[in-house]
Design a protein around this motif. Structure first.
Motif, PDB file in Angstrom:
ATOM      1  N   TYR A  36       3.845  -5.277  -3.909  1.00 42.91           N
ATOM      2  CA  TYR A  36       4.334  -6.390  -4.709  1.00 42.91           C
ATOM      3  C   TYR A  36       5.778  -6.671  -4.302  1.00 42.91           C
ATOM      4  CZ  TYR A  36       5.795  -8.966  -8.948  1.00 42.91           C
ATOM      5  OH  TYR A  36       6.296  -9.899  -9.824  1.00 42.91           O
ATOM      6  N   GLY A  44       6.892  -3.073  -6.424  1.00 44.70           N
ATOM      7  CA  GLY A  44       5.820  -2.122  -6.692  1.00 44.70           C
ATOM      8  C   GLY A  44       4.920  -1.915  -5.492  1.00 44.70           C
ATOM      9  N   SER A  47      -1.158  -3.424  -5.917  1.00 44.04           N
ATOM     10  CA  SER A  47      -1.255  -4.008  -7.264  1.00 44.04           C
ATOM     11  C   SER A  47      -2.388  -5.018  -7.340  1.00 44.04           C
ATOM     12  CB  SER A  47       0.058  -4.704  -7.647  1.00 44.04           C
ATOM     13  OG  SER A  47       1.159  -3.829  -7.597  1.00 44.04           O
ATOM     14  N   GLN A  49      -3.177  -8.566  -9.422  1.00 48.37           N
ATOM     15  CA  GLN A  49      -2.363  -9.592 -10.071  1.00 48.37           C
ATOM     16  C   GLN A  49      -3.260 -10.747 -10.532  1.00 48.37           C
ATOM     17  OE1 GLN A  49       0.418 -10.314  -6.861  1.00 48.37           O
ATOM     18  NE2 GLN A  49       1.738  -8.621  -7.485  1.00 48.37           N
ATOM     19  N   SER A  66       0.785  -8.385 -13.356  1.00 51.13           N
ATOM     20  CA  SER A  66       0.743  -7.444 -12.241  1.00 51.13           C
ATOM     21  C   SER A  66       0.651  -6.025 -12.791  1.00 51.13           C
ATOM     22  CB  SER A  66       1.983  -7.579 -11.360  1.00 51.13           C
ATOM     23  OG  SER A  66       1.908  -6.709 -10.234  1.00 51.13           O
ATOM     24  N   GLY A  68       0.148  -1.962 -11.266  1.00 53.78           N
ATOM     25  CA  GLY A  68       0.039  -1.079 -10.112  1.00 53.78           C
ATOM     26  C   GLY A  68      -1.265  -0.312 -10.117  1.00 53.78           C
ATOM     27  N   ASP A  74       4.904   2.215 -11.392  1.00 55.84           N
ATOM     28  CA  ASP A  74       5.147   0.792 -11.161  1.00 55.84           C
ATOM     29  C   ASP A  74       5.195   0.052 -12.489  1.00 55.84           C
ATOM     30  OD1 ASP A  74       5.277   1.010  -8.442  1.00 55.84           O
ATOM     31  OD2 ASP A  74       3.222   0.376  -8.072  1.00 55.84           O
ATOM     32  N   ARG A  76       4.614  -2.762 -15.298  1.00 54.65           N
ATOM     33  CA  ARG A  76       3.624  -3.801 -15.602  1.00 54.65           C
ATOM     34  C   ARG A  76       4.365  -5.091 -15.924  1.00 54.65           C
ATOM     35  NH1 ARG A  76       1.535  -3.020 -20.158  1.00 54.65           N
ATOM     36  NH2 ARG A  76       2.673  -1.153 -20.798  1.00 54.65           N
TER      37      ARG A  76
END
Length: 236
Positions: A36, A44, A47, A49, A66, A68, A74, A76
């Motif tokens: 990301y 991140g 992921s 998304q 998004s 992870g 990671d 959110r």
């Protein structure tokens, strides 16, 4: 008589097109990305998304998130965007929320300026055809600070050039932060995003194609480089 029939058919066709354009359109899809990367910043690892959106007569409301998949550390993210497009001109407001910010408990409904994880951003842009320009400015929430510890109204400006080459849709992008803000770790004007993205639909069956994309991005201010691969799953 033939002219009259032709006129009636043309009128009916035009009516159908107008009615189709006036219907509410909805979309549900999700990107799966190897990393990301947002505006030249590492946000991140691998992921998913998802996006949920509705649109009507140039007005659209969308939710984007998004999560992870490989690293539980990671953050959110949930973004809500209200935008309006007329011709080549567009404006919009986005509410960004992440599990990193001023609230250690990550409460979504916490909007107090001194204890929120929300950032509110306004944008305005114009598509010139060969070149599109967008300006983004944070106006509320967990914005960055200036060198004097005041709200920075952190801004980001981006130019994009779309083109086709080798059967792919390409997008060349250059983005910059115009003035000091610790939101982008900028001590003045910096160029923080130079990227090139290619996208193409891969035909899987007669009725299903899978959009895949790859992007290389360079952040000149940090001297970091990222290479991202992803694909999009579209429900409708």
């Amino acid at each position: 008589m033939k002219k009259f029939v032709f006129f009636v058919l043309a009128w009916l066709a035009g009516t159908i097109v107008v009615e189709a354009q006036e219907q509410v359109e909805a979309s549900v899809e999700a990107d799966v990305v190897s990393q990301y990367v947002w505006r030249g910043m590492d946000m991140g690892h691998v992921s998913i998304q998802p996006t949920l959106g509705v649109g009507y007569k140039g007005l659209s409301l969308s939710a984007w998130g998004s999560v992870g998949l490989t690293d539980s550390n990671d953050p959110r993210e949930i973004d809500l965007t209200l935008s309006y497009t007329t011709g080549r001109f567009n404006i919009g407001i986005t509410d960004y929320w992440m599990t990193e910010g001023l609230d250690p408990q990550n409460r979504y409904l916490r909007y107090n300026a001194h204890s929120t994880n929300h950032v509110f951003e306004a944008n305005v842009g114009y598509d010139f055809g060969l070149l599109s320009l967008q300006w983004y400015t944070n106006f509320a929430g967990n914005d960055g600070k200036t060198c004097c510890d005041h709200r920075a109204y952190s801004s980001y400006v981006e130019a994009g050039v779309p083109f086709k080459l080798g059967g792919c849709d390409w997008q060349a992008t250059v983005g910059a932060v115009p003035f000091y803000t610790d939101y982008y770790n900028a001590d003045g004007f910096i160029v923080n995003n130079v990227s090139l993205r290619a996208e193409r639909d891969i035909k899987m069956t007669d009725s299903f194609s899978l959009p895949v994309f790859a992007q290389i991005a360079v952040n000149p201010s940090t001297e970091h480089t990222y290479f991202v691969f992803g694909f999009t799953l579209k429900a409708f």
